[in-house]
Design an enzyme around this catalytic site. Structure first.
Site, PDB file in Angstrom:
ATOM      1  N   ASP A 142       0.868  -1.156   0.000  1.00  0.00           N
ATOM      2  CA  ASP A 142       0.000   0.000   0.000  1.00  0.00           C
ATOM      3  C   ASP A 142       0.916   1.220   0.000  1.00  0.00           C
ATOM      4  OD1 ASP A 142      -2.391   1.448   0.300  1.00  0.00           O
ATOM      5  OD2 ASP A 142      -1.896   1.726   2.413  1.00  0.00           O
ATOM      6  N   ASP A 160      -0.488  -0.284   6.255  1.00  0.00           N
ATOM      7  CA  ASP A 160      -0.227   0.322   7.560  1.00  0.00           C
ATOM      8  C   ASP A 160      -1.230  -0.142   8.601  1.00  0.00           C
ATOM      9  OD1 ASP A 160      -2.471   1.645   6.835  1.00  0.00           O
ATOM     10  OD2 ASP A 160      -1.694   3.661   7.195  1.00  0.00           O
TER      11      ASP A 160
END
Lengths: 241, 724
Positions: B387, B586
């Site tokens: 990501d 995250d």
């Protein structure tokens, strides 16, 4: 027979070394509250356990030597028969090991000392302390059995000697003689409970070192000199087969 | 530790055949007899009768079996032939007398295990030992009565002795696997010294509530999160953060549970309940991970379960086969050797030991594994999808360029900073930091009002100052120079966030803000690629912004503008090609995607661990550890495979040899015990894996290099680590 008497003597001399470590155990084993006879029994049981381990190690080492020397499964006839090459090599290795151990008693070869007693078994020895204070007849026996396995250069030296005899029975007898040799000093330590003066202990260690050195040289010569082999076998009794 | 699912000694899963003992007044559960012995030898207090009793039994058993072995050795070497032959029956009787108590003492635990399994309708490896040893003993007893020529008491007792010693040694080795995990698992059983008025009481951590005062002596682990109210010291927070360095603590410093208080006594005011600390969360998470079984382990367990009846049958068949040609006793010995040598202990041990060592090794550096299967999966994967925001980038905005219509950039920044220091917004922080980096004093601004979603306005030098987006400016109706307006639009189209600054009813400047790529991103991606992994960027951001990060991090393959649903679809598609896919995020914005990937890896997760969906959680700023984690996972998988190959291969060869009658039972027992120990030793090699080496120190220069360059003339770049 003379051979085993000599081993007995060496064990006796060497046992002054034992006072350092195993003597402490014997002292800690202490007296039995049920009187003198019970105390003697307690210490006899302890030493019997120790002796059993030594004999077992001796028998095992001897059998191992036999396996090494007779890969085809033939039994070696020790009496009169010439020593074969494998047994010679074994004798040389054992002799060198014993000389190394002996030198270490004189304060030489410190690295060897670490090798001999540095198997990290001090934790094991600590955990055995619970046995010293336990009641009952079995505890000292069990303690003796474990004690026999504690790393000790003296024991290693004699196990090496037992291996070089290349037979289960002579190996067993070698360690038995040595073990019996250590009996008097250990019994004295436990029963009388007196600690020898440090100076005397030092002399005992030297005495033990000299004995092992002598034994190591004899074993080594058995491997190197053809005549010495005959001398060793020429002794009355020699190695029983 | 109150959990009964893990062995007290080696922290492996207990399964259904728990052994329970009372050690030092506590109820303890063990996974096997070996752990039971090893734990008592290690931890039993000397006054504990039970620990001593165990050693006594072992010692006496050893005494008896060594005597039996000695006499048997003499028998085999032919000491009782010829004249002494009449002694033979008596020697046999003596052996019988020795063997009976030895069998009871040494074989008792195995018999008990078999009995308990049998009651539950199961057959396990201990049954093999019991059947084999029992057969040898009963045959020998009959031989003594019938005055037969051979007895096999030595075989029976030595097999038991070797198995007991083997299990002890194996357990002693396994305890080393637990060493790395112990500080993490200590959270649940930890105690705290609570100070109440003048009195100090020891309490379990779960009873500590917020605002309680807790005293921590040097060398102790801090049991709760809180703030130092008294004392000065250094702490080591390695368990939680993975960084083993000393952190100075004085009055007012926050401390985290699980860190070690190194050199001074501290008085800490707890900031929350003892059970809500990250340490306690990690503890629960690790415990759950250890209890779970990986797919490999499930297969191995099934094989072990199925093999025991097969081996029993093989042993019986071997005996029957040889009995046609050889005397019954020889055939019996061959059958016994088969039973002893085929004991599948090593197979059952192969996977869990390596996995728990791997979990412990990662935990020591702050990486948390929540599912043991993830290590094996990570080792197999060929694709890592990243990501963008918060994973490869810092997730914090920086001012990367300023466009003006002629006003000085310093003036723009000083005025903007004067406004934005009242803002809590991330952009506000970025602007004040940019001003501070250039050494500018913010212009004193009063009457500041925040316009939610649009910007901020105030008054300086009697003039209105505004900072905000384009919508705010057009709402205010302030004039914009056409060139500035054009620049602003193109910046926005390129994926930058643009903030317009205006004063005196005129828009004077446009600030371009961007998320900066982490300095270690490039080296991490390179390291991963050098490990043969394909690296991919999946972002929900605009194409230009995504491309900038991809270029800065050295990723060739990037997909942008993906909604979370589209990311999951992309992963599904990739799975068809790569079979196993890992997603690194995250943990904040991409929870569902992480949960959907075969391996979800969260970096720098600030979320509650209980809600964490990733199977592998790296510490904050831990992106650089990722290649090392892959190395560990591969080492664990390699170890499991070699363990299994060794255990299976060994069993197959040894059983064949035993069935052919080429293996003595005592030798078989020795080699069998050795095989488990070899599996333990092979697994312990995992302990020697090197520590992770930071490949790029996060410093200023790297940040500047990786920041995107802009086509503005007025001010090239103001970048750097914006917020310390």
């Amino acid at each position: 027979m003379a051979y085993y008497l000599m081993l007995f003597a060496a064990g006796f001399a060497g046992s002054f070394h034992c006072i350092g470590m195993c003597g402490g155990f014997a002292c800690a084993l202490g007296r039995d509250p049920h009187g003198h006879a019970a105390t003697v029994l307690r210490h006899l049981l302890y030493n019997t356990g120790r002796l059993t381990t030594y004999c077992f190690l001796g028998g095992l080492a001897g059998a191992l030597g036999q396996v090494i020397c007779t890969p085809q499964g033939m039994t070696v006839s020790l009496v009169g028969g010439p020593l074969d090459a494998a047994q010679r090599i074994l004798a040389i290795v054992a002799g060198l090991l014993m000389i190394g151990m002996a030198l270490q008693f004189f304060g030489l070869l410190q690295g060897f000392h670490r090798l001999a007693s540095g198997f990290g078994s001090s934790a094991f020895a600590m955990s055995l302390r619970s046995l010293l204070t336990a009641r009952g007849r079995a505890a000292p026996l069990a303690f003796g059995v474990f004690n026999g396995f504690l790393p000790c250069p003296l024991v290693y030296a004699f196990v090496a000697e037992a291996t070089s005899t290349a037979g289960a029975l002579p190996g067993f007898l070698t360690m038995a003689s040595f073990g019996l040799g250590t009996f008097p000093a250990m019994l004295m330590m436990g029963g009388v409970g007196q600690v020898l003066a440090p100076a005397w202990r030092q002399r005992g260690v030297w005495l033990a070192g000299s004995c092992i050195l002598l034994l190591g040289l004899i074993t080594l010569s058995r491997g190197i000199l053809p005549i010495a082999a005959h001398i060793a076998h020429g002794w009355p009794g020699g190695h029983p087969a | 530790m109150t959990d009964d699912r893990l062995c007290r000694h080696c922290l492996l899963t207990i399964g259904r055949r728990a052994m329970r003992r009372t050690v030092n007044g506590e109820n303890c559960a063990f996974c096997c007899y070996g752990c039971c012995i090893a734990f008592q030898v290690r931890s039993g207090k000397s006054e504990e009768w039970e620990a001593a009793w165990l050693l006594i039994r072992l010692g006496v058993g050893g005494f008896l079996s060594m005597n039996i072995m000695l006499f048997s050795l003499l028998l085999y070497t032919g000491a009782f032939t010829g004249v002494d032959a009449r002694l033979l029956p008596w020697v046999h009787l003596l052996l019988w007398i020795f063997a009976t108590p030895a069998l009871v003492i040494l074989g008792g635990p195995f018999l008990r295990e078999t009995w308990l399994d049998g009651v539950q309708g199961r057959l396990r490896s201990s049954a093999l030992i019991v059947v084999g040893v029992g057969a040898a003993y009963i045959y020998s007893a009959f031989a003594v009565i019938e005055r037969g020529t051979h007895v096999y008491f030595d075989t029976a007792t030595m097999v038991l002795m070797l198995f007991t010693v083997g299990r002890y040694l194996e357990a002693a080795g396994r305890a080393r696997a637990a060493r790395d995990l112990e500080p993490l698992l200590a959270a649940e059983s930890a105690c705290a010294t609570v100070v109440n008025g003048g009195a100090e009481t020891r309490r379990a951590v779960r009873d500590v509530k917020a605002r309680m005062l807790v005293r921590v002596r040097p060398g102790e682990r801090i049991p709760v999160d809180g703030v130092v109210t008294e004392g000065e010291s250094h702490t080591d927070e390695a368990v939680i953060t993975g960084e083993s360095r000393q952190v100075a603590k004085s009055v007012g410093s926050p401390v985290i549970a699980g860190s070690i208080n190194l050199d001074g006594p501290l008085l800490i005011q707890s900031s929350g309940a003892g059970t809500t600390t990250r340490w306690a969360q990690i503890c629960r998470s690790v415990r759950d991970a250890l209890v779970r079984r990986s797919p490999t382990q499930r297969i191995a367990d099934r094989v072990v379960g199925a093999s025991v009846p097969v081996v029993l049958a093989l042993g019986g068949l071997t005996m029957l086969y040889w009995a046609q040609w050889l005397p019954l006793e020889r055939a019996l010995l061959f059958g016994l050797a088969v039973l002893v040598v085929a004991c599948p202990c090593a197979v059952g041990l192969a996977a869990p030991l390596a996995t728990s060592l791997g979990i412990g090794r990662l935990a020591r550096c702050g990486c948390l594994v929540r599912d043991p299967g993830v290590l094996e999966a990570l080792a197999r994967t060929r694709l890592l999808a990243f990501d963008k925001t918060g994973t490869l980038t810092s997730g914090r905005a920086h001012v990367v360029g300023i466009e003006t219509d002629g006003a000085g950039t310093d003036e723009v920044l000083a005025r903007a900073a004067g406004l934005e220091r009242y803002s809590e917004h991330g952009f506000g922080h970025a602007i004040t930091t940019a001003a501070a980096v250039r050494g500018l004093d913010p212009v004193v601004t009063g009457d500041v009002r925040i316009l939610p979603g649009r910007g901020i306005r105030g008054n300086a030098d009697g003039k209105a100052v505004v900072a905000g987006n384009g919508a705010l400016m057009s709402e205010l109706g302030w004039s914009v120079a056409p060139a500035l307006s054009e620049h602003g639009r193109s910046l926005e189209a390129d994926g930058y966030s643009v903030i317009y600054i205006g004063w005196g009813e005129q828009v004077r400047a446009a600030l371009a803000l961007d998320d900066s790529v982490l300095p270690e991103a490039r080296s991490t991606v390179e390291a991963l690629r050098s490990r043969g992994l394909h690296v991919l960027l999946l972002s929900g951001d605009l194409a230009h912004a995504t491309q900038r990060v991809a270029v800065a991090a050295g990723i060739q393959d990037a997909q942008s503008g993906l909604s979370p649903e589209a990311k999951r679809a992309a992963l599904r598609q990739l799975r068809q090609r790569y079979n196993v896919v890992a997603m690194v995020g995250d943990g904040l914005n991409d929870g569902p995607v992480l949960a959907d990937a075969d391996i979800g890896i969260a970096v720098g997760s600030a979320t509650d661990l209980a809600r964490e969906t990733a199977a592998l959680v790296l510490p904050r700023d831990g992106l650089w550890m990722l290649p090392w984690v892959v190395d560990v996972a591969r080492a664990v998988r390699m170890t499991i495979l070699t363990n299994l190959m060794w255990a299976f291969g060994y069993n197959c060869i040894a059983v064949t040899l035993a069935m052919l009658g080429w293996l003595q039972p005592v030798l078989a027992a020795a080699v069998m015990a050795g095989s488990s120990i070899i599996v333990v030793l092979n697994s312990l090699r995992l302990e020697r894996l090197p520590n992770p080496v930071p490949s790029a120190a996060p410093d200023q220069s790297a940040a500047v290099e990786s920041a995107p360059t802009m086509h503005t003339s007025s001010l090239p770049i103001i970048a750097g680590q914006a917020i310390p």
